[in-house]
Design an enzyme around this catalytic site. Structure first.
Site, PDB file in Angstrom:
ATOM      1  N   LYS A 154       0.830  -1.210   0.000  1.00  0.00           N
ATOM      2  CA  LYS A 154       0.000   0.000   0.000  1.00  0.00           C
ATOM      3  C   LYS A 154       0.864   1.260   0.000  1.00  0.00           C
ATOM      4  CE  LYS A 154      -4.237  -1.753   2.084  1.00  0.00           C
ATOM      5  NZ  LYS A 154      -5.127  -1.806   0.947  1.00  0.00           N
ATOM      6  N   LYS A 246      -2.734 -10.645  -7.327  1.00  0.00           N
ATOM      7  CA  LYS A 246      -4.173 -10.820  -7.073  1.00  0.00           C
ATOM      8  C   LYS A 246      -4.965  -9.802  -7.886  1.00  0.00           C
ATOM      9  CE  LYS A 246      -5.018  -7.813  -3.140  1.00  0.00           C
ATOM     10  NZ  LYS A 246      -5.757  -7.537  -1.946  1.00  0.00           N
ATOM     11  N   LYS A 249      -8.383  -3.590  -7.650  1.00  0.00           N
ATOM     12  CA  LYS A 249      -8.860  -2.388  -8.332  1.00  0.00           C
ATOM     13  C   LYS A 249      -7.706  -1.421  -8.604  1.00  0.00           C
ATOM     14  CE  LYS A 249     -11.984   1.332  -8.349  1.00  0.00           C
ATOM     15  NZ  LYS A 249     -11.824   2.622  -7.727  1.00  0.00           N
TER      16      LYS A 249
HETATM   17  P1  TYM Z   1     -10.493  -5.500   1.000  1.00  0.00           P
HETATM   18  O1  TYM Z   1     -11.466  -4.399   0.908  1.00  0.00           O
HETATM   19  O2  TYM Z   1      -9.196  -5.362   0.276  1.00  0.00           O
HETATM   20  O3  TYM Z   1     -11.166  -6.841   0.513  1.00  0.00           O
HETATM   21  C1  TYM Z   1     -12.424  -7.269   1.031  1.00  0.00           C
HETATM   22  C2  TYM Z   1     -12.463  -8.786   1.070  1.00  0.00           C
HETATM   23  O4  TYM Z   1     -12.282  -9.292  -0.265  1.00  0.00           O
HETATM   24  C3  TYM Z   1     -11.199 -10.215  -0.270  1.00  0.00           C
HETATM   25  N1  TYM Z   1     -10.491 -10.064  -1.556  1.00  0.00           N
HETATM   26  C4  TYM Z   1     -10.239 -11.066  -2.386  1.00  0.00           C
HETATM   27  N2  TYM Z   1     -10.527 -12.373  -2.305  1.00  0.00           N
HETATM   28  C5  TYM Z   1     -10.129 -13.161  -3.332  1.00  0.00           C
HETATM   29  N3  TYM Z   1      -9.442 -12.687  -4.408  1.00  0.00           N
HETATM   30  C6  TYM Z   1      -9.131 -11.372  -4.525  1.00  0.00           C
HETATM   31  N4  TYM Z   1      -8.471 -10.923  -5.586  1.00  0.00           N
HETATM   32  C7  TYM Z   1      -9.525 -10.490  -3.480  1.00  0.00           C
HETATM   33  N5  TYM Z   1      -9.387  -9.163  -3.273  1.00  0.00           N
HETATM   34  C8  TYM Z   1      -9.990  -8.917  -2.079  1.00  0.00           C
HETATM   35  C9  TYM Z   1     -10.312  -9.818   0.921  1.00  0.00           C
HETATM   36  O5  TYM Z   1      -9.544 -10.893   1.377  1.00  0.00           O
HETATM   37  C10 TYM Z   1     -11.340  -9.374   1.924  1.00  0.00           C
HETATM   38  O6  TYM Z   1     -11.848 -10.475   2.644  1.00  0.00           O
HETATM   39  N6  TYM Z   1      -8.474  -4.805   5.514  1.00  0.00           N
HETATM   40  C11 TYM Z   1      -9.604  -5.373   4.805  1.00  0.00           C
HETATM   41  C12 TYM Z   1     -10.946  -4.807   5.267  1.00  0.00           C
HETATM   42  C13 TYM Z   1     -11.174  -4.952   6.729  1.00  0.00           C
HETATM   43  C14 TYM Z   1     -11.552  -6.150   7.402  1.00  0.00           C
HETATM   44  C15 TYM Z   1     -11.693  -5.774   8.756  1.00  0.00           C
HETATM   45  C16 TYM Z   1     -11.752  -7.463   6.966  1.00  0.00           C
HETATM   46  C17 TYM Z   1     -11.109  -3.960   7.638  1.00  0.00           C
HETATM   47  N7  TYM Z   1     -11.399  -4.444   8.855  1.00  0.00           N
HETATM   48  C18 TYM Z   1     -12.028  -6.724   9.732  1.00  0.00           C
HETATM   49  C19 TYM Z   1     -12.110  -8.410   7.941  1.00  0.00           C
HETATM   50  C20 TYM Z   1     -12.246  -8.025   9.287  1.00  0.00           C
HETATM   51  C21 TYM Z   1      -9.459  -5.062   3.327  1.00  0.00           C
HETATM   52  O7  TYM Z   1      -8.795  -4.133   2.952  1.00  0.00           O
HETATM   53  O8  TYM Z   1     -10.214  -5.866   2.524  1.00  0.00           O
END
Ligand code: TYM
Length: 382
Positions: A154, A246, A249
């Protein structure tokens, strides 16, 4: 407000004598192939960042599994939401951030989340997240945060960089670095027992369990359960153009990412252009030698709910790479067809979205205010 206060005091009083005892789970990571086997009274929590439109990775890694879990476990409780405080770690003009927040909530609803089965809310609307974040940040070492890998990408640093490096320190915002402590606060605020996420969040979940253990040990309580990671079936959907990375966006190559809102023509085109290989003969799942084809197989498996083995067997009749791609494109187009229309309608109705979030916020705060009361009492801040 008075009702929240009452329940806080009731709970705090109860805590002194009857804190729920949690034992460490035998395994803290569970791979989800079926969703109907959560223990009764589980509390499932997860968030997604409002990065605008939701892509296939988020959909399969989060939204779809949240929907399946909350639909098939009526004895459990589900809290899902938009991690807007996390999104604030990278600057966006205010109007854009606001639009993104609406787009994210509309995507969750269009993705089929049912607000009679789960609570949906914005993280920033529940101030107890930030309050617990402070207590937990104070209990987390810089070394623990430095070992996390996600802040490095990031902050556009290499994976072997360290916060102790002067240049890295200067160019990395404290919020990006401390973000996993906020993530732990999100989960622990609700004393969640299970957290469904994609593979990329596993390390943050491990840290969350360590913070929970450390809190329990420091204050000699058994207050926080150690939340299990529920690894969603499509653990990692990869970029269509570069299956080493992965799907994300933030990838500058737009063709690498399929969005729920893409038109059928765009989906077809992006899948047709997906990187695969020139191996002929039977289809096989082998992420090392056939990463592109394996990614497509993983996408099919995520969409059809069949295992990888079943999926491989079911596509053997497809005679060439073009047929495989057309098959994948059709599955995605069919999956997203109604969702895209619903998303467009929902987005036009901000009043409705506001009412959903307000209702979710009130439910989340009811729990959060009780727990933060308990936590403050444990640490001596009551
Ligand atoms: P974020 O917003 O990047 O992603 C949300 C969820 O989608 C999953 N994900 C994917 N799974 C499979 N393939 C991909 N290419 C892919 N891209 C994203 C992520 O694993 C996630 O489950 N830090 C977290 C958000 C967060 C959170 C939390 C999650 C904040 N607090 C507490 C769980 C519990 C994040 O940035 O996810």
């Amino acid at each position: 407000m008075s009702c929240l206060r009452t329940s806080r005091y009731v709970s705090t009083a109860g805590l002194l004598t009857t804190t729920r005892a949690y034992t460490s789970p035998s395994s803290s990571i569970q791979e989800l192939n079926r969703y109907d086997n959560l223990p009764s009274n589980s509390r499932v929590f997860s968030l997604i960042q409002p990065t605008g439109r939701i892509h296939l990775g988020n959909y399969l890694g989060a939204v779809k599994s949240w929907r399946t879990l909350s639909n098939s476990n009526p004895d459990s409780e589900f809290l899902f939401g938009i991690a807007d405080l996390h999104a604030f770690t990278s600057y966006k003009p205010a109007a854009e951030l606001k639009d993104n927040r609406y787009q994210a909530i509309a995507s969750l609803l269009a993705g089929g989340l049912d607000t009679t089965k789960c609570t949906l809310y914005f993280q920033s609307s529940v101030p107890e997240h930030s309050e617990l974040n402070w207590y937990l940040t104070c209990m987390t070492s810089m070394g623990q945060l430095n070992r996390m890998t996600q802040w490095k990408s990031k902050a556009q640093q290499s994976q072997n960089s360290s916060i102790t490096d002067e240049k890295v320190m200067e160019s990395t915002k404290a919020g990006v670095f401390c973000y996993p402590a906020l993530q732990a606060a999100d989960i622990l605020l609700y004393r969640a027992t299970h957290v469904p996420v994609g593979d990329d969040q596993s390390q943050h979940l491990e840290l969350c369990r360590n913070i929970a253990k450390s809190f329990n040990n420091t204050y000699n309580v058994n207050y926080f359960p150690l939340p299990k990671t529920l690894l969603t079936p499509a653990k990692k959907i990869l970029s269509l153009k570069n299956p080493e990375k992965k799907m994300s966006k933030s990838d500058p190559v737009q063709a690498s990412c399929v969005y729920v809102t893409d038109s059928p023509e765009d989906i077809q085109l992006k899948i047709r252009k997906a990187t695969t290989d020139s191996i002929q003969g039977a289809w096989s799942f082998d992420p090392v030698t056939r990463p592109g084809v394996s990614n497509l197989i993983n996408i099919i498996s995520g969409l059809t709910n069949e295992s990888i083995e079943e999926t491989v067997a079911s596509i053997q009749h497809l005679k060439d790479h073009k047929s495989l791609k057309d098959y994948v494109a059709k599955l995605i187009i069919d999956e997203f067809h109604d969702k895209r229309q619903l998303y467009d309608e929902l987005l036009k109705n901000r009043d409705y979205l506001d009412s959903v979030c307000k209702q979710g916020r009130d439910k989340a705060r009811e729990l959060a205010s009780v727990n933060i009361g308990d936590i403050k009492s444990i640490v001596g801040m009551d």
